[in-house]
Design an enzyme around this catalytic site. Structure first.
Site, PDB file in Angstrom:
ATOM      1  N   SER A 129      17.370   0.868 -18.944  1.00 37.16           N
ATOM      2  CA  SER A 129      17.844   0.816 -20.331  1.00 37.16           C
ATOM      3  C   SER A 129      19.350   0.601 -20.340  1.00 37.16           C
ATOM      4  O   SER A 129      20.056   1.087 -19.446  1.00 37.16           O
ATOM      5  CB  SER A 129      17.515   2.120 -21.061  1.00 37.16           C
ATOM      6  N   TYR A 142      17.721  11.167 -21.724  1.00 37.37           N
ATOM      7  CA  TYR A 142      17.130   9.851 -21.467  1.00 37.37           C
ATOM      8  C   TYR A 142      18.113   8.960 -20.717  1.00 37.37           C
ATOM      9  O   TYR A 142      17.749   8.294 -19.734  1.00 37.37           O
ATOM     10  CB  TYR A 142      16.741   9.213 -22.797  1.00 37.37           C
TER      11      TYR A 142
END
Length: 243
Positions: A129, A142
């Site tokens: 990501s 995350y």
């Protein structure tokens, strides 16, 4: 166009989003598939010749058992993951542990146990990501997990290079997957949230699942044999604009 003829590729998170788009694209380009996920019913109908496996990739016993029976592989597209928002101080430790299990432990276990099942000259693609590259408040657990996943790609690239196995990570920006759509739909102002997500990149739109799948197909194919150890943003230019 990247051909995957004759390659056996394992895809995690294949039941939805980027994983499902990848499975469909890889099959269309000639790959034989091993599909891992929780919601595979639709793919069983559209890809009936694939091997479908329900597996918790963070459960070492389950992964080890699966790996013993897994046929030799030419590629891994380790895409499954989870998202949670929150800062370092307000994120419960249990949520941090869950993010680490889903986004790092799971791919680590699959690489650990499936490494011997990989054919020399194969390719591994991890879905990271841009939040693992850029520091964005409110995404702490995350983001830290995805940053760890990016480094796993780099370490694997060096460790498996003697076997000719390449490893790279893709770092998508906001992609309109079912998971992101659910976050948008449950937000206080869905229209405003969608617009805000689209505005973080110069192209001023959300990414499409198929765009990430296409990059993964390229990295799994033989045309990318000089590419390894990289983390490739696929984010409409957001990383470039912020640098």
């Amino acid at each position: 166009m990247s051909t995957l003829d004759g390659k056996r590729i394992l895809v995690t998170g294949a039941g939805s989003g980027i994983g499902r788009a990848g499975a469909r694209l890889f099959a269309a380009r000639g790959a034989e598939l091993v599909l891992v996920g929780r919601r595979l019913d639709a793919l069983r109908e559209t890809l009936p010749t694939a091997r479908h496996v329900a597996l918790d990739h963070a459960d070492e016993t389950a992964v080890a058992t699966f790996a013993r029976d897994c046929p030799p592989l030419d590629g891994l597209f380790l895409n499954a993951g989870q998202f949670a928002s929150g800062t370092v101080t307000d994120t419960p430790v249990a949520v941090f542990d869950a993010m680490w299990a889903a986004n790092v432990r799971g791919p680590w276990l699959l690489c650990h146990h499936l490494g011997p099942r990989m054919r020399d000259g194969g390719s591994v693609v991890l879905t990271g990501s841009t939040l693992g590259i850029r520091a964005v408040p409110g995404t702490a657990a995350y983001a830290v997990a995805k940053a760890g996943l990016h480094h796993l790609a780099r370490v694997l690239a060096v460790e498996w290079a003697p076997r000719g196995i390449r490893c790279n990570a893709i770092a998508p920006g906001p992609v309109l997957t079912p998971m992101l759509q659910a976050r948008i739909d449950t937000s206080a102002d869905p229209a405003a949230m969608r617009q805000a997500l689209a505005q973080v990149n110069p192209l001023r739109r959300l990414g499409r699942e198929e765009e990430i799948a296409a990059l993964a197909a390229h990295l799994l194919a033989d045309e990318s044999t000089w590419t390894t150890g990289t983390v490739i943003p696929c984010d409409g230019g957001a990383t470039a604009a912020a640098s």
